[in-house]
Design an enzyme around this catalytic site. Sequence first.
Site, PDB file in Angstrom:
ATOM      1  N   PRO A   1      26.227 -20.451  77.235  1.00 18.23           N
ATOM      2  CA  PRO A   1      26.879 -20.751  78.509  1.00 18.23           C
ATOM      3  C   PRO A   1      26.322 -22.026  79.119  1.00 18.23           C
ATOM      4  CG  PRO A   1      25.345 -18.914  78.758  1.00 18.23           C
ATOM      5  CD  PRO A   1      25.432 -19.201  77.290  1.00 18.23           C
TER       6      PRO A   1
ATOM      7  N   PHE B   1      25.778 -24.186  72.364  1.00 17.43           N
ATOM      8  CA  PHE B   1      26.690 -23.114  71.981  1.00 17.43           C
ATOM      9  C   PHE B   1      26.619 -21.907  72.899  1.00 17.43           C
ATOM     10  CE2 PHE B   1      26.279 -25.355  67.828  1.00 17.43           C
ATOM     11  CZ  PHE B   1      27.616 -25.678  67.681  1.00 17.43           C
TER      12      PHE B   1
ATOM     13  N   GLU C   1      45.285 -23.447  70.352  1.00 14.72           N
ATOM     14  CA  GLU C   1      44.746 -23.238  69.006  1.00 14.72           C
ATOM     15  C   GLU C   1      45.813 -23.421  67.933  1.00 14.72           C
ATOM     16  OE1 GLU C   1      42.874 -19.425  69.666  1.00 14.72           O
ATOM     17  OE2 GLU C   1      41.663 -20.367  71.234  1.00 14.72           O
TER      18      GLU C   1
ATOM     19  N   VAL D   1      15.647 -29.398  65.838  1.00 26.75           N
ATOM     20  CA  VAL D   1      16.779 -29.503  64.928  1.00 26.75           C
ATOM     21  C   VAL D   1      18.023 -30.023  65.639  1.00 26.75           C
ATOM     22  CG1 VAL D   1      17.712 -27.170  65.224  1.00 26.75           C
ATOM     23  CG2 VAL D   1      17.850 -28.288  62.970  1.00 26.75           C
TER      24      VAL D   1
ATOM     25  N   TYR E   1      44.071 -11.607  70.456  1.00 25.85           N
ATOM     26  CA  TYR E   1      44.097 -11.675  71.921  1.00 25.85           C
ATOM     27  C   TYR E   1      44.502 -10.366  72.600  1.00 25.85           C
ATOM     28  CZ  TYR E   1      42.817 -16.547  72.023  1.00 25.85           C
ATOM     29  OH  TYR E   1      42.111 -17.714  71.902  1.00 25.85           O
TER      30      TYR E   1
END
Length: 413
Positions: free
Chosen positions: A407, A405, A144, A284, A102
């Site tokens: 925006p 996956f 996280e 898919v 970060y």
Amino acid sequence: MATETKTGLDQQTIDIIKATVPVLEEHGTEITKVFYQRMFEGHPELKNIFNQTNQRKGDQSKALAGAVYAAAYNIDKLETILPTVKQISQKHKSLNIQPEHYPIVGKYLLLAMKEVLGDAADDAVIGAWERAYGVIASVFIETEKSMYKEMTDTVGGWTGFRNFKVIKKVKESDVITSFYFEPADNNPFPSYQAGQYITVKAEIEGEPHVHLRQYSLSCAPDEGYYRISVKREDAINHQPAGIVSNYLHETLDVGSILPITAPSGDFVLNQTDDRPLVLMSGGVGLTPMMSMLETVVKQQPEREVYFIHAAQSGNVHAMRDAVKEITDNSSHVSSFVIYDRPTNEDKLMNNHDKEGYIDEEWLTSVLPSYDANFYFCGPAPFMRAMYQLLKGRQVEDCNINYEFFGPASSITG
């Protein structure tokens, strides 16, 4: 004297951040492009984490710009973006993002803002953003940290990458192949929720860096293995062939070892809802839908399910027989097939229910009502069409669930 808020930021800082929102809207994508360029120059090892294909396409820049904009807009009420934070953190968990990453991101984000905005990013603006980034980063780090702990506290759980062995390889169509995995160490491994994905690490000879890719798990949980079903992305229309998908198809075989992460993702089947379930997929994109279908018929056998799949033709239609078997054995499951370009054999064998695309008139004709829980996944144009169709029928956002996956604005905008 500046007053503090519950974020720990003073009002002057908040005012400056909010004042930069219009600038971010105008220059956000450019800022994030410069950010990635400068960060990779300073830390080339991070190319092992970030998808370089998405970098070239600009998807990652757009996604980051959207996240930065949302954080800036809601800086005085960050709790409103917690769902987005959790979604992004699921992706970070799958990529093994750590707290030490970060500060690197913050450093280069501020440098990019200064480079793109010039005099508009004076010391007051950069100082405000430095403080705000610290707050935003701490929210992600804590989220996280909790996710990593939950996984390590789970029986068989792990963080980072763990070697799994291919125990079975099945060609599902001309372009899609399924891979079945068990842990190489033969130790326990955790279950997952229908709709989640894993990240695979591909270390490919001749490639300058590692490639990480997310693939949805395509079977119900607790089958004794993980299964992913991968489309081989061939070179077409000046687009290069998919590096990882071709590597998996051509190189991975029974006995091969592949490092993967533990399952992640918040696109999961809601099994507390007993209303009709509508699963719609394109190409898919059927992989998480298969996991949900196999799960719901086992765990909610009385729930009405409508499984709708769109493909170009029968040649590229994967898992058709598996869906037919489930449909034939459950009076509560209805399945439909739509082919955009059916072959002569498809027409002769009546392999599909509709030619063309899923449209409102047809969907309305096969569903009892729109009071249902909708899930869909597929290519961006398919996703956009399904989202707009459902919104046009006044389906509430809480009943519209999708996996994408890139925006979200490219689907909902």
